[in-house]
Design a protein around this motif. Structure first.
Motif, mmCIF file in Angstrom:
data_model
loop_
_atom_site.group_PDB
_atom_site.id
_atom_site.type_symbol
_atom_site.label_atom_id
_atom_site.label_comp_id
_atom_site.label_asym_id
_atom_site.label_seq_id
_atom_site.Cartn_x
_atom_site.Cartn_y
_atom_site.Cartn_z
ATOM 1 N N ALA A 157 0.838 -1.107 -0.061
ATOM 2 C CA ALA A 157 -0.216 0.026 0.120
ATOM 3 C C ALA A 157 1.057 1.297 -0.040
ATOM 4 C CB ALA A 157 -0.885 -0.022 1.279
ATOM 5 N N HIS A 158 0.564 2.287 -0.845
ATOM 6 C CA HIS A 158 1.129 3.454 -0.962
ATOM 7 C C HIS A 158 0.654 4.306 0.475
ATOM 8 C CE1 HIS A 158 2.249 7.435 -2.299
ATOM 9 N NE2 HIS A 158 3.343 7.040 -2.702
ATOM 10 N N ASN A 159 1.774 5.292 0.790
ATOM 11 C CA ASN A 159 1.451 6.092 1.946
ATOM 12 C C ASN A 159 0.338 6.972 1.805
ATOM 13 O OD1 ASN A 159 3.915 5.600 3.221
ATOM 14 N ND2 ASN A 159 5.163 6.617 2.078
ATOM 15 N N ASP A 180 6.898 4.601 -0.097
ATOM 16 C CA ASP A 180 6.600 5.523 -1.268
ATOM 17 C C ASP A 180 6.932 4.465 -2.392
ATOM 18 O OD1 ASP A 180 9.433 4.979 -1.245
ATOM 19 O OD2 ASP A 180 9.888 7.047 -0.890
ATOM 20 N N SER A 181 7.029 5.118 -3.647
ATOM 21 C CA SER A 181 6.964 4.365 -4.882
ATOM 22 C C SER A 181 8.538 3.709 -4.799
ATOM 23 C CB SER A 181 7.111 5.212 -6.090
ATOM 24 O OG SER A 181 6.033 6.042 -6.080
ATOM 25 N N LEU A 182 9.580 4.059 -4.461
ATOM 26 C CA LEU A 182 10.789 3.477 -4.678
ATOM 27 C C LEU A 182 10.586 2.060 -3.382
ATOM 28 C CD1 LEU A 182 13.483 3.161 -5.759
ATOM 29 C CD2 LEU A 182 14.221 4.614 -3.873
ATOM 30 N N THR A 202 12.281 8.324 -8.681
ATOM 31 C CA THR A 202 11.404 8.444 -7.907
ATOM 32 C C THR A 202 11.497 9.773 -7.262
ATOM 33 O OG1 THR A 202 11.983 7.551 -5.801
ATOM 34 C CG2 THR A 202 10.893 6.074 -7.512
ATOM 35 N N SER A 203 10.773 10.383 -6.458
ATOM 36 C CA SER A 203 11.188 11.549 -5.590
ATOM 37 C C SER A 203 12.459 11.338 -4.681
ATOM 38 C CB SER A 203 9.782 12.115 -4.897
ATOM 39 O OG SER A 203 9.411 11.075 -4.268
ATOM 40 N N SER A 204 12.542 10.171 -4.247
ATOM 41 C CA SER A 204 13.608 9.843 -3.512
ATOM 42 C C SER A 204 15.005 9.731 -3.988
ATOM 43 C CB SER A 204 13.539 8.354 -2.901
ATOM 44 O OG SER A 204 12.396 7.931 -2.324
ATOM 45 N N ALA A 249 8.105 19.141 2.894
ATOM 46 C CA ALA A 249 7.502 19.252 1.559
ATOM 47 C C ALA A 249 7.969 18.114 0.517
ATOM 48 C CB ALA A 249 7.450 20.766 1.175
ATOM 49 N N HIS A 250 6.739 17.577 -0.092
ATOM 50 C CA HIS A 250 7.290 16.610 -1.261
ATOM 51 C C HIS A 250 7.716 17.621 -2.486
ATOM 52 C CE1 HIS A 250 6.461 13.750 -4.411
ATOM 53 N NE2 HIS A 250 6.597 12.878 -3.500
ATOM 54 N N PRO A 251 8.579 17.203 -3.211
ATOM 55 C CA PRO A 251 9.031 18.030 -4.460
ATOM 56 C C PRO A 251 8.207 18.175 -5.592
ATOM 57 C CG PRO A 251 10.247 15.934 -4.388
ATOM 58 C CD PRO A 251 9.507 15.822 -3.220
ATOM 59 N N GLU A 252 6.935 17.604 -5.480
ATOM 60 C CA GLU A 252 5.936 17.756 -6.558
ATOM 61 C C GLU A 252 5.245 19.290 -6.115
ATOM 62 O OE1 GLU A 252 3.081 14.887 -7.159
ATOM 63 O OE2 GLU A 252 4.797 13.308 -7.469
ATOM 64 N N CYS A 253 5.512 19.751 -5.033
ATOM 65 C CA CYS A 253 4.559 20.996 -4.787
ATOM 66 C C CYS A 253 5.031 22.022 -5.646
ATOM 67 C CB CYS A 253 4.933 21.399 -3.345
ATOM 68 S SG CYS A 253 4.194 20.418 -1.991
ATOM 69 N N SER A 267 10.858 12.803 -0.031
ATOM 70 C CA SER A 267 9.622 11.656 -0.687
ATOM 71 C C SER A 267 8.831 11.542 0.342
ATOM 72 C CB SER A 267 10.471 10.771 -1.192
ATOM 73 O OG SER A 267 10.983 9.815 -0.256
ATOM 74 N N THR A 268 7.826 10.801 0.053
ATOM 75 C CA THR A 268 6.910 10.355 1.285
ATOM 76 C C THR A 268 7.645 9.563 2.325
ATOM 77 O OG1 THR A 268 5.998 8.678 -0.161
ATOM 78 C CG2 THR A 268 4.626 10.891 -0.188
ATOM 79 N N ASP A 269 8.499 8.754 1.881
ATOM 80 C CA ASP A 269 8.990 7.770 2.751
ATOM 81 C C ASP A 269 10.088 8.772 3.678
ATOM 82 O OD1 ASP A 269 7.869 5.493 2.657
ATOM 83 O OD2 ASP A 269 9.486 4.276 2.089
HETATM 84 P P1 13P Z 1 6.265 8.965 -3.913
HETATM 85 O O1 13P Z 1 7.385 8.360 -4.853
HETATM 86 O O2 13P Z 1 6.887 10.018 -2.756
HETATM 87 O O3 13P Z 1 5.813 7.793 -3.142
HETATM 88 O O4 13P Z 1 5.197 9.684 -4.490
HETATM 89 C C1 13P Z 1 4.423 9.395 -5.237
HETATM 90 C C2 13P Z 1 3.268 10.322 -5.754
HETATM 91 O O5 13P Z 1 2.495 9.955 -6.637
HETATM 92 C C3 13P Z 1 3.386 11.558 -5.046
HETATM 93 O O6 13P Z 1 2.270 12.340 -5.678
#
Ligand code: 13P
Ligand code: SF4
Length: 302
Positions: A20-22, A37-39, A125-127, A195-199, A214-216
C-alpha cells in the motif's frame, strides 16, 4: 468475519503480498504487509517471493511491479486508480521531444506509463531523482519528465542548467502554493515544514520549507522528530501513520484538501474482492517490458 480477517485469509490462500502506498486510506494501509513510497514498494515487489502482488496504489505503480516481475501476477484492486501526472505525457509526445534533442538522456519520473518508461534511459522517484541526475555526465543534455516542479528542484539541487523540463504537474501538489505556506508559517511560527518536491511552484515553495522529502523521507522524519508541531505539505493520506507512529508530535496538513482522488479509489472491499477474484490483473506487452526494464532497474539500484 471482518473484512480485515477475510483479507488475511485470501492473502494466505493466494500466497499474496499486499502493498500500500503512503496515500492510501488508513484501513488499507493497516491491512498491508508493507506501506511506503514508490521506490520502497518497487523494491519490496522485487524482494518478495510471493507469486501474487496486490498493489493498493495507482496504475503506474502496479505496471512498474509487473515490469520488474513479469512472472508474478500483479493485481490493481480498482482500475480507476490512475494518475493525472502520469497521463500528462504519452510515448508519442516523448518520441517527438526526443527527436528535437538528439543525444539527450531521458530521465522519467516513475509516475509515467509503461510505454513512456520504455522510451526512457533512466526512471527515478522523488527519493532518488537528484542522485540519478547528478550521476549523468555534466555535458549531457537531459530531458526530465513529466513533473516540472520536481524537475526544477532537481535542477536547483544539482546545479545543472542543461536539464529540459516537461510542463506536467500533479494537481494535488501544484495547488500547495507559497501563499498557503506563508500563512501556515505565520499561524504556527515554531513548526517544522516538510514538503514533497512535486509541490508548486517548486522554485518558490521549496526554499521556504525546512526539508524537501519523498513520502518515505517524510515518514522517517516523522518517526524520529521531537518537534512539537510539523506542517506536512503533501497528500493527507500520509498523516495517518505519522500520527500513529509519533503521538507526541502534532502533525498538521498544509492543506486538508490535498486529497488525491485516485489514491482513494481502493477500499477494503476492493482489496478483498481483488484477492478473491484475482482481479484486476495488470499486463504489460512483452516488448514494452523488455525496453522499460533497464531504466527501472537503474531506479531500483540508486
Ligand atoms: P512518492 O514517490 O514519494 O511515493 O510519491 C508518489 C506520488 O505519487 C506523489 O504524488
Ligand atoms: Fe498522481 Fe498526484 Fe495522485 Fe500522486 S498525488 S498519484 S502524482 S495525481
Amino acid at each position: 468475519m471482518s473484512l480485515e480477517a477475510e483479507i488475511v485469509r485470501w492473502k494466505e490462500k493466494r500466497h499474496a503480498l499486499l502493498l500500500a502506498h503512503n496515500y492510501q486510506v488508513p484501513e488499507v494501509q493497516d491491512a498491508a504487509d508493507f506501506v511506503g513510497d514508490s521506490l520502497y514498494l518497487s523494491r519490496q515487489a522485487v524482494a518478495s517471493e510471493a507469486p501474487v502482488i496486490c498493489f493498493a496504489g495507482v496504475r503506474f505503480m502496479a505496471e512498474t511491479a509487473k515490469i520488474l516481475n513479469p512472472e508474478k501476477t500483479i493485481l490493481l484492486p480498482d482500475l480507476a486508480a490512475g494518475c493525472t501526472l502520469a497521463d500528462s505525457i504519452t510515448a508519442e509526445q516523448l518520441r517527438t521531444w526526443k527527436s528535437e534533442h538528439p543525444g539527450a538522456v531521458v530521465v522519467s519520473y516513475v509516475n509515467t506509463s509503461a510505454e513512456v518508461k520504455a522510451e526512457s534511459d533512466y526512471c527515478c522517484t522523488s527519493s532518488n531523482a537528484v542522485r540519478i541526475v547528478a550521476q549523468i555526465p555534466a555535458d549531457k543534455e537531459i530531458l526530465f519528465l513529466p513533473d516540472m516542479f520536481l524537475g526544477e528542484w532537481v535542477k536547483k539541487s544539482t546545479g545543472r542548467s542543461n536539464v529540459h523540463l516537461w510542463a506536467g504537474d500533479c494537481p494535488v501538489h501544484a495547488k500547495l502554493r507559497p501563499e498557503t505556506l506563508s500563512r501556515a508559517r505565520a499561524e504556527h511560527p515554531g513548526a517544522q515544514v516538510i514538503a514533497h518536491p512535486e509541490c508548486g511552484c517548486g522554485t518558490q515553495v521549496l526554499p521556504m520549507v525546512d526539508k524537501v522529502l519523498s513520502t518515505d523521507g517524510m515518514m522517517r522524519f516523522a518517526q524520529t522528530t521531537h518537534d512539537a508541531e510539523v506542517i506536512v505539505a503533501t497528500e493527507v493520506g500520509i498523516l495517518h501513520r505519522m500520527r500513529r507512529d509519533n503521538p507526541t508530535t502534532k502533525f498538521l496538513a498544509l492543506d486538508e484538501g490535498a486529497i488525491c482522488p485516485f489514491m482513494k479509489q481502493i477500499d477494503l472491499t476492493d482489496v478483498r474482492d481483488s484477492l478473491a477474484e484475482m482481479r484486476f490483473q495488470i499486463d504489460v506487452p512483452a516488448e514494452t517490458i523488455r525496453r522499460a526494464r533497464l531504466p527501472l532497474e537503474r531506479m531500483i539500484a540508486s
